[in-house]
Scaffold this motif. Structure first.
Motif, PDB file in Angstrom:
ATOM      1  N   GLY A  89      -2.774   8.412   8.494  1.00  0.00           N
ATOM      2  CA  GLY A  89      -2.902   8.882   9.875  1.00  0.00           C
ATOM      3  C   GLY A  89      -4.337   8.759  10.346  1.00  0.00           C
ATOM      4  O   GLY A  89      -5.266   8.557   9.552  1.00  0.00           O
ATOM      5  N   THR A  90      -4.532   8.916  11.649  1.00  0.00           N
ATOM      6  CA  THR A  90      -5.876   8.745  12.219  1.00  0.00           C
ATOM      7  C   THR A  90      -6.706  10.008  12.123  1.00  0.00           C
ATOM      8  O   THR A  90      -7.932   9.970  12.305  1.00  0.00           O
ATOM      9  N   ASN A  91      -6.054  11.152  11.856  1.00  0.00           N
ATOM     10  CA  ASN A  91      -6.784  12.414  11.729  1.00  0.00           C
ATOM     11  C   ASN A  91      -6.029  13.322  10.763  1.00  0.00           C
ATOM     12  O   ASN A  91      -4.937  12.978  10.277  1.00  0.00           O
ATOM     13  N   ALA A  92      -6.613  14.500  10.502  1.00  0.00           N
ATOM     14  CA  ALA A  92      -6.017  15.421   9.536  1.00  0.00           C
ATOM     15  C   ALA A  92      -4.625  15.857   9.951  1.00  0.00           C
ATOM     16  O   ALA A  92      -3.728  16.020   9.108  1.00  0.00           O
ATOM     17  N   GLU A 144       0.823  -1.201   0.000  1.00  0.00           N
ATOM     18  CA  GLU A 144       0.000   0.000   0.000  1.00  0.00           C
ATOM     19  C   GLU A 144       0.865   1.261   0.000  1.00  0.00           C
ATOM     20  O   GLU A 144       0.582   2.221  -0.709  1.00  0.00           O
ATOM     21  N   TYR A 145       1.924   1.245   0.799  1.00  0.00           N
ATOM     22  CA  TYR A 145       2.722   2.461   0.958  1.00  0.00           C
ATOM     23  C   TYR A 145       3.386   2.864  -0.351  1.00  0.00           C
ATOM     24  O   TYR A 145       3.601   4.057  -0.591  1.00  0.00           O
ATOM     25  N   LYS A 146       3.690   1.893  -1.176  1.00  0.00           N
ATOM     26  CA  LYS A 146       4.325   2.219  -2.459  1.00  0.00           C
ATOM     27  C   LYS A 146       3.423   3.140  -3.277  1.00  0.00           C
ATOM     28  O   LYS A 146       3.900   4.024  -3.987  1.00  0.00           O
ATOM     29  N   ASP A 147       2.099   2.944  -3.184  1.00  0.00           N
ATOM     30  CA  ASP A 147       1.178   3.780  -3.955  1.00  0.00           C
ATOM     31  C   ASP A 147       1.232   5.235  -3.509  1.00  0.00           C
ATOM     32  O   ASP A 147       1.025   6.143  -4.315  1.00  0.00           O
ATOM     33  N   TYR A 148       1.527   5.459  -2.225  1.00  0.00           N
ATOM     34  CA  TYR A 148       1.573   6.832  -1.725  1.00  0.00           C
ATOM     35  C   TYR A 148       2.858   7.534  -2.157  1.00  0.00           C
ATOM     36  O   TYR A 148       2.821   8.616  -2.742  1.00  0.00           O
ATOM     37  N   ILE A 149       3.993   6.908  -1.875  1.00  0.00           N
ATOM     38  CA  ILE A 149       5.252   7.583  -2.193  1.00  0.00           C
ATOM     39  C   ILE A 149       5.443   7.716  -3.701  1.00  0.00           C
ATOM     40  O   ILE A 149       5.859   8.767  -4.196  1.00  0.00           O
ATOM     41  N   VAL A 195      -3.518  18.474   4.686  1.00  0.00           N
ATOM     42  CA  VAL A 195      -3.914  17.370   3.823  1.00  0.00           C
ATOM     43  C   VAL A 195      -5.034  17.776   2.882  1.00  0.00           C
ATOM     44  O   VAL A 195      -5.154  17.258   1.764  1.00  0.00           O
ATOM     45  N   ALA A 196      -5.859  18.734   3.313  1.00  0.00           N
ATOM     46  CA  ALA A 196      -6.953  19.197   2.453  1.00  0.00           C
ATOM     47  C   ALA A 196      -6.415  19.823   1.164  1.00  0.00           C
ATOM     48  O   ALA A 196      -7.073  19.751   0.114  1.00  0.00           O
ATOM     49  N   ASP A 197      -5.219  20.429   1.235  1.00  0.00           N
ATOM     50  CA  ASP A 197      -4.609  21.005   0.028  1.00  0.00           C
ATOM     51  C   ASP A 197      -4.354  19.926  -1.015  1.00  0.00           C
ATOM     52  O   ASP A 197      -4.511  20.160  -2.225  1.00  0.00           O
ATOM     53  N   VAL A 198      -3.954  18.736  -0.556  1.00  0.00           N
ATOM     54  CA  VAL A 198      -3.691  17.630  -1.470  1.00  0.00           C
ATOM     55  C   VAL A 198      -5.001  17.149  -2.091  1.00  0.00           C
ATOM     56  O   VAL A 198      -5.088  16.925  -3.305  1.00  0.00           O
ATOM     57  N   ARG A 199      -6.015  16.995  -1.263  1.00  0.00           N
ATOM     58  CA  ARG A 199      -7.317  16.536  -1.784  1.00  0.00           C
ATOM     59  C   ARG A 199      -7.844  17.514  -2.835  1.00  0.00           C
ATOM     60  O   ARG A 199      -8.321  17.098  -3.904  1.00  0.00           O
ATOM     61  N   LYS A 238       1.136  15.584   8.696  1.00  0.00           N
ATOM     62  CA  LYS A 238       2.538  15.354   9.053  1.00  0.00           C
ATOM     63  C   LYS A 238       3.163  14.269   8.178  1.00  0.00           C
ATOM     64  O   LYS A 238       4.295  14.404   7.699  1.00  0.00           O
ATOM     65  N   ALA A 239       2.418  13.178   7.958  1.00  0.00           N
ATOM     66  CA  ALA A 239       2.940  12.081   7.146  1.00  0.00           C
ATOM     67  C   ALA A 239       3.207  12.542   5.714  1.00  0.00           C
ATOM     68  O   ALA A 239       4.226  12.172   5.106  1.00  0.00           O
ATOM     69  N   ILE A 240       2.315  13.376   5.185  1.00  0.00           N
ATOM     70  CA  ILE A 240       2.495  13.863   3.821  1.00  0.00           C
ATOM     71  C   ILE A 240       3.677  14.823   3.741  1.00  0.00           C
ATOM     72  O   ILE A 240       4.492  14.762   2.808  1.00  0.00           O
ATOM     73  N   LYS A 241       3.819  15.707   4.747  1.00  0.00           N
ATOM     74  CA  LYS A 241       4.948  16.631   4.756  1.00  0.00           C
ATOM     75  C   LYS A 241       6.272  15.873   4.817  1.00  0.00           C
ATOM     76  O   LYS A 241       7.252  16.249   4.168  1.00  0.00           O
ATOM     77  N   ASP A 242       6.294  14.789   5.583  1.00  0.00           N
ATOM     78  CA  ASP A 242       7.497  13.959   5.652  1.00  0.00           C
ATOM     79  C   ASP A 242       7.815  13.359   4.292  1.00  0.00           C
ATOM     80  O   ASP A 242       8.985  13.299   3.876  1.00  0.00           O
TER      81      ASP A 242
END
Length: 865
Positions: free
Chosen positions: A135-138, A25-30, A98-102, A143-147
């Motif tokens: 993540g469990t919330n926005a 799954e993680y491969k799809d994100y990065i 994260v809303a910016d990405v959506r 944070k995960a996306i910024k990383d």
């Protein structure tokens, strides 16, 4: 940091960051974010190329500006506004969410050029729907996306290096995620080495065509298609003359196909991709409103695939399907031949296809036997290549590559058993460059090679009832080793087994006589106590080395002229081919030397050379004077963090600089290092030699684990020792003597550590300065040492490798008959007598003595009085 180092660093970071998220799954994100960064950077570069300044970008890239939107869409196929750029996200800092990405992903789909929808429509759906899993919330998702954005920021996406770095990193990450995805890996990845074999075969068949169409009906990540395209482009010279057709059943993997093709520089007009089941929904060949008059099947120059092995499919209702009518339907439980026939249908009459399949297709009965028989009689099967087991991620089963054509000038089949040519790579096996080259050369030459390849007539295949199981025709497994009964019983080495090594004796005159004393009865004895030394030091071995040196004369000069003098013009993607051909020509007449072993050495060095050339051609000669930080992952507070551990030259490695220009400082560091290691070993030996009584006596100066001394307490204890009369010493092994020796060693360690620290600092500083101030002549010297001299040293060892193999074979022969049965019988009898004598001396209870008597009886002795 070169592309390999950057890729490794990103992988290590990503693997740490993904935490409990599955690799699949993680491969799809990065990979999704890397692709978005690529598209975003393409928009910026387009605007800058059209005279828009960086500070004007915010006003220029707005969705309300229809003219600019149309301008960007017509050139790139999509539009991204300033607010949605990757660089804007990065600059937003704490205001990013994260809303910016959506919002950006939704806007992207809305602003695709309609004629490019087949390339970009819904390409980010997997990423968009998976954001909630980060993540469990926005807040945690942000944070995960910024990383992730921080992680991928160093990846170049401007095409300045011909998409080489970006493509390499993307492929590297895909392969790493595949290795960690278990059985799911086969859904999206074909190992690069297997792709290389298939691509080289296809490229040779299609090399004279001005344009090319390639199709993969189970495209996965698209890497197989891309590797084929790159191999063909080497011959064609124009990568834009290749059109790619791809179909993939799984949506997330289908998106991966499209991303990979776009990022590797394939033009949108050359990408035709579909999300669907290739067996159920064949390539659209007609307009559904008028199927009879619009029927237009897809025929391509080459089809390549690695379909899922032996999966179920639905043959019902497909008896009249033009893909299967000539050959029949594969069984419902195994779709292997369904995929094969689907692909065979879609190649042009002069086309070629390569497909990866499980071994079962070669010999299974029933419907598959019928299909196999018809394929053979139709003369479609050209080559069958048996691969090593465990070469694919997620499965250990052995597989094959089958090569098929519609039209062939011969009616035989080439069988290749490549199952034994590999190296271990963790849990998997890996084809080496030499293995790939040997397979491809054999396919091109279409020749018999003992224990490797054989061209088999159709009549022989018919006689075997159309069974294509590779071991029926050729086997890389050597026959069982012979055993001489007389030598086994009486000793001696059979001359017949020495004769079996005639290939060596013919080339190395006098060596056989130096190794063996041979009698007239057909047996021999070894004349030397050191077989390897006798082989390596023999005059004939020296003559073999001289022959190699003569063959390689001028090779180093040729490399320096081509690679160093002409560094800025070297075609990095194709130059290895010419060098390889030259090396093969030189090595071919040298007896006993394996040219493929030589090529392996060249290829391994070429990976470094090619990487360095790419840097130099991109950054110029000044890259030779650049020093980069060395980053490593360390565990700190139970978390992995990346820290700098030193420096390294971008091209001019510190090791080479020190060897060439700072040998005295280098030797000083090495000497101090050796001294430190010696003193440490002496101290460890001193502690290990202490008895329990000694440790008790030394309790006040030993640490709690009793594996080291407490320096301060030891110093006080030694200082408190009473003075001895002049000329006297404490007895060896006494507590006092141990304390004094330990203090001396600790003082020595302290001194050497201080000296070594300063020497290392001096060496690091001097090396750093030397790299940054390299003269033009020194640059040439560094490259010559790194590229040419290092390779020539390795090539010079080729005869030694061969001679060591001979020495090992002679040693095995000696070991096999080292202890004849007659001698073994004598040893057994002697041991029995010794044991019986020992048993006579035993005493014990009545039951014990009965057991002793029974054992004596077994050993052939009676109860002694």
């Amino acid at each position: 940091m070169d592309k390999r180092q950057l890729a490794s660093r990103i992988w290590e970071s990503a693997n740490t960051m993904r935490s409990k998220i599955e690799a699949q799954e993680y491969k799809d994100y990065i990979l999704g974010f890397i692709f978005y960064k690529f598209l975003s950077d393409q928009v910026e570069q387009l605007m800058y190329a059209n005279d828009v300044e960086p500070d004007e970008l915010a006003e220029a890239l707005v969705e309300d500006d229809a003219e600019t939107v149309e301008f960007v869409q017509n050139r790139l196929g999509y539009f991204i506004s300033y607010d949605n750029l990757h660089s804007t996200w990065r600059a937003a800092g704490s205001d990013f969410n994260v809303a910016d990405v959506r919002d950006a992903l939704a806007a992207f789909d809305r602003l695709i050029l309609p004629s490019r929808a087949h390339v970009f429509k819904d390409i980010f759906r997997t990423l968009e729907t998976g954001l909630s899993k980060l993540g469990t919330n926005a807040t945690s998702q942000t944070k995960a996306i910024k990383d992730l954005l921080d992680l991928i920021n160093d990846i170049p996406t401007d095409g300045a290096q011909g998409y080489d770095v970006l493509g390499y990193i993307y492929e590297y990450l895909i392969s790493k995620f595949a290795a960690n995805a278990g059985k799911k890996a086969g859904e999206f990845y074909t190992p690069h080495e297997v792709s290389e074999v298939m691509s080289r075969i296809v490229a040779a068949h299609t090399q004279d065509r001005e344009t090319l169409t390639i199709y993969d009906p189970t495209s996965g990540s698209g890497s197989l298609l891309l590797n084929i395209g790159q191999a063909v482009a080497h011959h064609m010279g124009d990568p834009d003359a290749i059109k790619y057709y791809a179909q993939e059943i799984k949506e997330s993997t289908f998106n991966l196909t499209r991303m990979n093709l776009v990022m590797r520089g394939v033009k949108a007009d050359n990408i035709v991709a579909r999300n669907g089941d290739s067996l159920e929904h064949d390539w659209p060949m007609f307009d559904e409103s008028d199927p009879e008059n619009t029927y237009d099947p897809l025929f391509v120059d080459a089809v390549v695939s690695n379909p899922p092995y032996s999966q179920k499919w639905k043959p019902a209702g497909k008896a009249t399907d033009p893909r299967f009518t000539q050959y029949g339907l594969a069984p419902e439980t195994k779709a292997d031949y369904a995929f094969l026939l689907h692909e065979l249908f879609h190649i042009k009459p002069d086309g070629i296809m390569t497909i990866v399949l499980p071994h079962g297709v070669l010999f299974r009965g029933g419907a598959e036997e019928t299909i196999r028989t018809r394929l053979i009689e139709a003369n479609n099967i050209d080559t069958i290549i048996g691969l090593p087991g465990s070469i694919f991620y997620g499965t250990g089963i052995p597989t094959i590559i089958m090569v098929l054509k519609k039209q062939r000038s011969h009616d035989d089949v080439l069988f290749i058993d490549a199952s034994q040519g590999f190296i271990k790579d963790g849990k998997n096996n890996l084809l080496r460059a030499r293995d790939i080259e040997r397979i491809v050369d054999t396919v091109h030459a279409r020749r018999d090679v003992e224990h490797f390849a054989r061209v088999v007539s159709r009549d022989e295949i018919r006689a075997n009832d159309y069974n294509l199981n590779i071991p029926r025709y050729v086997s890389a497994t050597l026959p069982p080793e012979s055993v001489d009964f007389f030598a086994t019983v009486n000793g001696g080495l059979p001359i017949s087994e020495i004769d079996a090594l005639a290939g060596y004796w013919d080339v190395l005159p006098g060596l056989r006589e130096a190794l063996f004393d041979e009698d007239t009865n057909g047996y021999a004895t070894i004349r030397t106590d050191d077989i390897r030394e006798t082989v390596l030091e023999h005059s004939a071995s020296g003559a073999l080395a001289d022959t190699l040196n003569a063959a390689l004369a001028g090779f180093a000069d040729s490399l320096e002229t081509e690679l160093i003098d002409g560094a800025m013009a070297v075609p990095v993607n194709t130059a290895e081919d010419g060098i390889k051909a030259d090396l093969f020509t030189r090595l071919a007449p040298v007896p006993l030397v394996n040219e493929y072993q030589g090529y392996q050495l060249l290829h391994e060095k070429w990976l470094t050379i090619a990487n360095d050339l790419t840097i130099l051609q991109t950054e110029g000669w000044d890259a030779m004077r650049v020093v980069d930080p060395v980053m490593e992952w360390k565990t700190k507070d139970k978390k992995k963090v990346e820290v700098q551990t030193g420096w390294e030259g971008r091209v001019a490695t510190f090791e080479i600089i020190r060897d060439l220009y700072l040998p005295a400082l280098r030797d000083q560091v090495e000497g101090l290092t050796a001294e430190l290691e010696g003193a440490t070993a002496e101290l460890a030996a001193l502690i290990e030699g202490l008895s329990e009584e000694d440790k008790t006596d030394l309790a006040d100066v030993l640490n709690a684990k009793e594996d080291g001394f407490l320096k301060s307490d030891l110093n006080k204890a030694v200082k408190a020792l009473p003075a001895l009369p002049k000329g006297e010493q404490w007895p060896e092994g006494s507590v006092e003597a141990v304390q004094i020796e330990a203090k001396q060693l600790l003082d020595r360690l302290t001194k050497v550590k201080s000296q070594l620290k300063k020497a290392n600092e001096d060496l690091e500083t001097k090396t750093h300065e030397t790299v940054e101030n390299l003269t033009d002549d020194q640059i040439v010297e560094v490259l010559s040492t790194k590229w040419v001299a290092a390779l020539m040293v390795q090539l010079a060892l080729l005869p030694t490798l061969t001679l060591r193999e001979l020495a090992d074979q002679v040693q095995r022969l000696q070991d096999k008959y080292a202890t004849p049965l007659t001698q073994l019988d004598t040893q057994i009898a002697t041991t029995e007598r010794s044991l019986l004598a020992s048993l006579d001396k035993l005493t014990g209870s009545e039951a014990d003595m009965q057991a002793v008597a029974a054992l004596q009886q077994m050993l052939g002795g009676g109860q002694s009085d």
